[in-house]
Motif scaffolding. Structure first.
Motif, PDB file in Angstrom:
ATOM      1  N   MET A  35       0.840  -1.190   0.000  1.00  0.00           N
ATOM      2  CA  MET A  35       0.000   0.000   0.000  1.00  0.00           C
ATOM      3  C   MET A  35       0.877   1.244   0.000  1.00  0.00           C
ATOM      4  SD  MET A  35      -2.784   1.250   2.834  1.00  0.00           S
ATOM      5  CE  MET A  35      -1.491   1.437   4.040  1.00  0.00           C
ATOM      6  N   THR A  36       0.787   2.075  -1.054  1.00  0.00           N
ATOM      7  CA  THR A  36       1.567   3.307  -1.105  1.00  0.00           C
ATOM      8  C   THR A  36       0.771   4.494  -0.585  1.00  0.00           C
ATOM      9  OG1 THR A  36       0.877   3.651  -3.414  1.00  0.00           O
ATOM     10  CG2 THR A  36       2.952   2.482  -3.033  1.00  0.00           C
ATOM     11  N   GLN A  37      -0.542   4.470  -0.734  1.00  0.00           N
ATOM     12  CA  GLN A  37      -1.395   5.555  -0.242  1.00  0.00           C
ATOM     13  C   GLN A  37      -2.172   5.068   0.986  1.00  0.00           C
ATOM     14  OE1 GLN A  37      -1.238   8.561  -1.430  1.00  0.00           O
ATOM     15  NE2 GLN A  37       0.004   8.076  -3.216  1.00  0.00           N
ATOM     16  N   ALA A  38      -1.946   5.715   2.106  1.00  0.00           N
ATOM     17  CA  ALA A  38      -2.688   5.339   3.311  1.00  0.00           C
ATOM     18  C   ALA A  38      -4.092   5.900   3.294  1.00  0.00           C
ATOM     19  CB  ALA A  38      -1.946   5.834   4.552  1.00  0.00           C
ATOM     20  N   ILE A  39      -4.275   7.051   2.637  1.00  0.00           N
ATOM     21  CA  ILE A  39      -5.598   7.674   2.503  1.00  0.00           C
ATOM     22  C   ILE A  39      -5.771   8.094   1.058  1.00  0.00           C
ATOM     23  CG2 ILE A  39      -7.101   9.579   3.230  1.00  0.00           C
ATOM     24  CD1 ILE A  39      -5.484   9.730   5.834  1.00  0.00           C
ATOM     25  N   GLU A  40      -6.891   7.696   0.458  1.00  0.00           N
ATOM     26  CA  GLU A  40      -7.238   8.087  -0.911  1.00  0.00           C
ATOM     27  C   GLU A  40      -8.675   8.583  -0.936  1.00  0.00           C
ATOM     28  OE1 GLU A  40      -5.488   5.306  -4.114  1.00  0.00           O
ATOM     29  OE2 GLU A  40      -5.787   3.997  -2.391  1.00  0.00           O
ATOM     30  N   VAL A  41      -8.857   9.813  -1.335  1.00  0.00           N
ATOM     31  CA  VAL A  41     -10.186  10.433  -1.348  1.00  0.00           C
ATOM     32  C   VAL A  41     -10.430  11.034  -2.721  1.00  0.00           C
ATOM     33  CG1 VAL A  41     -11.652  12.227  -0.330  1.00  0.00           C
ATOM     34  CG2 VAL A  41     -10.038  10.976   1.113  1.00  0.00           C
ATOM     35  N   THR A  42     -11.576  10.727  -3.312  1.00  0.00           N
ATOM     36  CA  THR A  42     -11.924  11.242  -4.636  1.00  0.00           C
ATOM     37  C   THR A  42     -13.372  11.725  -4.648  1.00  0.00           C
ATOM     38  OG1 THR A  42     -10.415   9.644  -5.662  1.00  0.00           O
ATOM     39  CG2 THR A  42     -12.009  10.730  -7.114  1.00  0.00           C
ATOM     40  N   GLY A  43     -13.563  12.988  -4.975  1.00  0.00           N
ATOM     41  CA  GLY A  43     -14.910  13.536  -5.183  1.00  0.00           C
ATOM     42  C   GLY A  43     -15.828  13.436  -3.979  1.00  0.00           C
ATOM     43  N   LEU A  44     -15.290  13.573  -2.782  1.00  0.00           N
ATOM     44  CA  LEU A  44     -16.082  13.360  -1.565  1.00  0.00           C
ATOM     45  C   LEU A  44     -17.065  14.501  -1.348  1.00  0.00           C
ATOM     46  CD1 LEU A  44     -15.964  11.038   0.492  1.00  0.00           C
ATOM     47  CD2 LEU A  44     -14.652  12.545   1.984  1.00  0.00           C
ATOM     48  N   ARG A  45     -18.347  14.123  -1.130  1.00  0.00           N
ATOM     49  CA  ARG A  45     -19.400  15.117  -0.897  1.00  0.00           C
ATOM     50  C   ARG A  45     -20.215  14.745   0.330  1.00  0.00           C
ATOM     51  NH1 ARG A  45     -20.639  18.709  -4.954  1.00  0.00           N
ATOM     52  NH2 ARG A  45     -19.400  18.466  -6.865  1.00  0.00           N
ATOM     53  N   LYS A  46     -20.623  15.787   1.083  1.00  0.00           N
ATOM     54  CA  LYS A  46     -21.482  15.597   2.239  1.00  0.00           C
ATOM     55  C   LYS A  46     -22.329  16.846   2.434  1.00  0.00           C
ATOM     56  CE  LYS A  46     -23.263  13.681   5.846  1.00  0.00           C
ATOM     57  NZ  LYS A  46     -24.125  12.481   5.721  1.00  0.00           N
ATOM     58  N   ARG A  47     -23.651  16.623   2.548  1.00  0.00           N
ATOM     59  CA  ARG A  47     -24.586  17.741   2.724  1.00  0.00           C
ATOM     60  C   ARG A  47     -25.277  17.625   4.074  1.00  0.00           C
ATOM     61  NH1 ARG A  47     -27.581  21.495   0.037  1.00  0.00           N
ATOM     62  NH2 ARG A  47     -26.466  21.109  -1.917  1.00  0.00           N
ATOM     63  N   TYR A  48     -25.427  18.769   4.739  1.00  0.00           N
ATOM     64  CA  TYR A  48     -26.234  18.878   5.957  1.00  0.00           C
ATOM     65  C   TYR A  48     -27.422  19.774   5.642  1.00  0.00           C
ATOM     66  CZ  TYR A  48     -22.077  17.247   8.511  1.00  0.00           C
ATOM     67  OH  TYR A  48     -20.992  16.532   8.963  1.00  0.00           O
ATOM     68  N   ARG A  49     -28.582  19.173   5.484  1.00  0.00           N
ATOM     69  CA  ARG A  49     -29.792  19.933   5.170  1.00  0.00           C
ATOM     70  C   ARG A  49     -29.554  20.854   3.966  1.00  0.00           C
ATOM     71  NH1 ARG A  49     -32.242  21.341  11.253  1.00  0.00           N
ATOM     72  NH2 ARG A  49     -32.431  19.144  11.896  1.00  0.00           N
ATOM     73  N   ASP A  50     -29.516  22.175   4.222  1.00  0.00           N
ATOM     74  CA  ASP A  50     -29.423  23.105   3.096  1.00  0.00           C
ATOM     75  C   ASP A  50     -27.996  23.522   2.755  1.00  0.00           C
ATOM     76  OD1 ASP A  50     -32.200  23.134   2.861  1.00  0.00           O
ATOM     77  OD2 ASP A  50     -32.407  24.786   4.299  1.00  0.00           O
ATOM     78  N   SER A  51     -27.004  23.023   3.493  1.00  0.00           N
ATOM     79  CA  SER A  51     -25.628  23.424   3.206  1.00  0.00           C
ATOM     80  C   SER A  51     -24.794  22.206   2.836  1.00  0.00           C
ATOM     81  CB  SER A  51     -25.008  24.131   4.426  1.00  0.00           C
ATOM     82  OG  SER A  51     -24.881  23.227   5.504  1.00  0.00           O
ATOM     83  N   GLU A  52     -23.893  22.414   1.872  1.00  0.00           N
ATOM     84  CA  GLU A  52     -23.007  21.335   1.434  1.00  0.00           C
ATOM     85  C   GLU A  52     -21.663  21.527   2.116  1.00  0.00           C
ATOM     86  OE1 GLU A  52     -22.350  18.761  -2.598  1.00  0.00           O
ATOM     87  OE2 GLU A  52     -22.635  20.918  -2.798  1.00  0.00           O
ATOM     88  N   ALA A  53     -21.333  20.639   3.058  1.00  0.00           N
ATOM     89  CA  ALA A  53     -20.096  20.759   3.831  1.00  0.00           C
ATOM     90  C   ALA A  53     -18.883  20.352   3.010  1.00  0.00           C
ATOM     91  CB  ALA A  53     -20.191  19.909   5.094  1.00  0.00           C
ATOM     92  N   LEU A  54     -19.044  19.307   2.171  1.00  0.00           N
ATOM     93  CA  LEU A  54     -17.963  18.857   1.293  1.00  0.00           C
ATOM     94  C   LEU A  54     -18.476  18.879  -0.136  1.00  0.00           C
ATOM     95  CD1 LEU A  54     -16.567  15.805   3.330  1.00  0.00           C
ATOM     96  CD2 LEU A  54     -15.834  18.197   3.404  1.00  0.00           C
ATOM     97  N   CYS A  55     -17.705  19.509  -1.018  1.00  0.00           N
ATOM     98  CA  CYS A  55     -18.178  19.731  -2.390  1.00  0.00           C
ATOM     99  C   CYS A  55     -17.257  19.088  -3.427  1.00  0.00           C
ATOM    100  CB  CYS A  55     -18.286  21.225  -2.664  1.00  0.00           C
ATOM    101  SG  CYS A  55     -19.222  22.178  -1.451  1.00  0.00           S
ATOM    102  N   GLY A  56     -16.766  17.895  -3.116  1.00  0.00           N
ATOM    103  CA  GLY A  56     -15.894  17.214  -4.066  1.00  0.00           C
ATOM    104  C   GLY A  56     -14.444  17.241  -3.643  1.00  0.00           C
ATOM    105  N   VAL A  57     -14.159  16.791  -2.432  1.00  0.00           N
ATOM    106  CA  VAL A  57     -12.808  16.819  -1.876  1.00  0.00           C
ATOM    107  C   VAL A  57     -11.969  15.677  -2.449  1.00  0.00           C
ATOM    108  CG1 VAL A  57     -11.473  16.460   0.247  1.00  0.00           C
ATOM    109  CG2 VAL A  57     -13.441  17.997   0.247  1.00  0.00           C
ATOM    110  N   ASP A  58     -10.752  15.998  -2.866  1.00  0.00           N
ATOM    111  CA  ASP A  58      -9.777  15.013  -3.339  1.00  0.00           C
ATOM    112  C   ASP A  58      -8.536  15.110  -2.459  1.00  0.00           C
ATOM    113  OD1 ASP A  58     -11.386  14.261  -5.559  1.00  0.00           O
ATOM    114  OD2 ASP A  58     -10.619  15.973  -6.690  1.00  0.00           O
ATOM    115  N   LEU A  59      -8.081  13.972  -1.935  1.00  0.00           N
ATOM    116  CA  LEU A  59      -6.889  13.939  -1.104  1.00  0.00           C
ATOM    117  C   LEU A  59      -6.126  12.642  -1.350  1.00  0.00           C
ATOM    118  CD1 LEU A  59      -8.250  15.045   2.423  1.00  0.00           C
ATOM    119  CD2 LEU A  59      -6.822  16.435   0.896  1.00  0.00           C
ATOM    120  N   ALA A  60      -4.820  12.696  -1.185  1.00  0.00           N
ATOM    121  CA  ALA A  60      -3.993  11.480  -1.221  1.00  0.00           C
ATOM    122  C   ALA A  60      -2.876  11.657  -0.205  1.00  0.00           C
ATOM    123  CB  ALA A  60      -3.423  11.250  -2.612  1.00  0.00           C
ATOM    124  N   VAL A  61      -2.754  10.689   0.707  1.00  0.00           N
ATOM    125  CA  VAL A  61      -1.741  10.762   1.759  1.00  0.00           C
ATOM    126  C   VAL A  61      -0.894   9.499   1.700  1.00  0.00           C
ATOM    127  CG1 VAL A  61      -1.300  11.123   4.210  1.00  0.00           C
ATOM    128  CG2 VAL A  61      -3.417  12.023   3.194  1.00  0.00           C
TER     129      VAL A  61
END
Length: 312
Positions: free
Chosen positions: A1-27
């Protein structure tokens, strides 16, 4: 495993607000990622999704090689999480907190006591092992909280603003502990509002604002994006107009006067510019109280990125 964390296009909405709008990360494994951003930017939401405490609405995230949605139990078995506030029982002693966790994690009585003793020694808490946690200082509680995440050594550790509220000495002690963990092979995702903390600890920094990653790179890469070194001069407030006029012809851009007679300018040529600027101030009869060349800091990066976003 070379990447311990891989995140692509992460989205999360709370009611009327979007907290995550497509987060990309690689650690990469065995490194530290500093996640920076203003309040409400989405830092804690990102950590909670990666720690399987929140289910994302869209996108994918893998931690230690396992999908946080499809294999949450596998993820939880490989991570540690220390939130913004120490999650330890104040009525128990430091040793009792760690032994209890060890027994819950199936280390057995003897194994739990042995692991507790190791962690108390590692985190400089042996002398306070048999004291109730309510008698601990803030820094001691924070160290115990992180120790509790390591009863079973995780592959990935999440620290969400770990030094909030700590005094400078306690922060430095905790930084030393974090460095030791990383040397031991733990991958770390650190959220913080202390820019100096990220500069000290992080291999890479991601700046998040409005639920998006707006910049990513090593601290030095991000600093270079802001610009080169700046000359900072402090003069008597009454001399500011004369000093500005004397310095203007050596500046790559108009010098800026701040409070208390402080002037900041980007030099056209660093070495020759410094000498010429000093000579010009002397010739103009300006009384200089401070004269220093300053590299951009992560504070400059953060303010530049967030300010540019706000005006854009």
């Amino acid at each position: 495993m070379t990447q311990a964390i891989e995140v692509t296009g992460l989205r999360k909405r709370y009611r009327d607000s979007e907290a995550l709008c497509g987060v990309d990360l690689a650690v990469p494994a065995g490194t530290v990622l500093g996640l920076l951003g203003p309040n409400g930017a989405g830092k804690t939401t990102t950590v909670r999704v990666l720690a399987t405490l929140l289910r994302p609405d869209a996108g994918t995230a893998k931690v230690a090689g396992f999908d946080v949605v499809r294999s949450p139990r596998e993820v939880r078995a490989r991570i540690g999480l220390a939130g913004q506030y120490a999650a330890v029982d104040e009525l128990l002693t430091g040793a009792e907190n760690l032994v209890l966790l060890g027994r819950l994690l199936h280390l057995g009585g003897r194994g739990a006591r042995r692991r507790a003793a190791e962690l108390l020694e590692q985190f400089g808490l042996t002398g306070a092992a048999n004291r109730p946690v309510r008698t601990y200082s803030g820094g001691m509680r924070r160290r115990l909280d992180i120790a509790s995440c390591l009863v079973v050594t995780p592959e990935v550790l999440f620290l969400d603003e770990p030094t909030t509220g700590l005094d400078p000495a306690s922060r430095i002690e905790l930084w030393a502990t974090v460095r030791e963990l990383v040397r031991g092979g733990v991958t770390l995702l650190l959220t913080t509002q202390y820019l100096e903390e990220a500069d000290q600890l992080a291999d890479r920094v991601a700046v998040i604002a409005g639920g998006r990653v707006i910049a990513d790179g090593t601290p030095d890469e991000l600093k270079r994006k802001v610009g080169g070194e700046r000359l900072e001069v402090a003069v008597e407030p009454r001399d500011v107009p004369v000093a500005l006029a004397a310095l203007a012809r050596f500046a790559a851009e108009p010098p800026v006067a701040g409070e208390g007679g402080r002037i900041s300018l980007k030099l056209a040529g660093t070495l020759d510019g410094i000498a010429s600027a000093a000579a010009a101030l002397r010739s103009a009869g300006v009384d200089v109280t401070d004269f220093a060349l300053r590299r951009p800091s992560l504070d400059d990066v953060f303010l530049d990125l967030i300010g540019r976003r706000a005006s854009g």
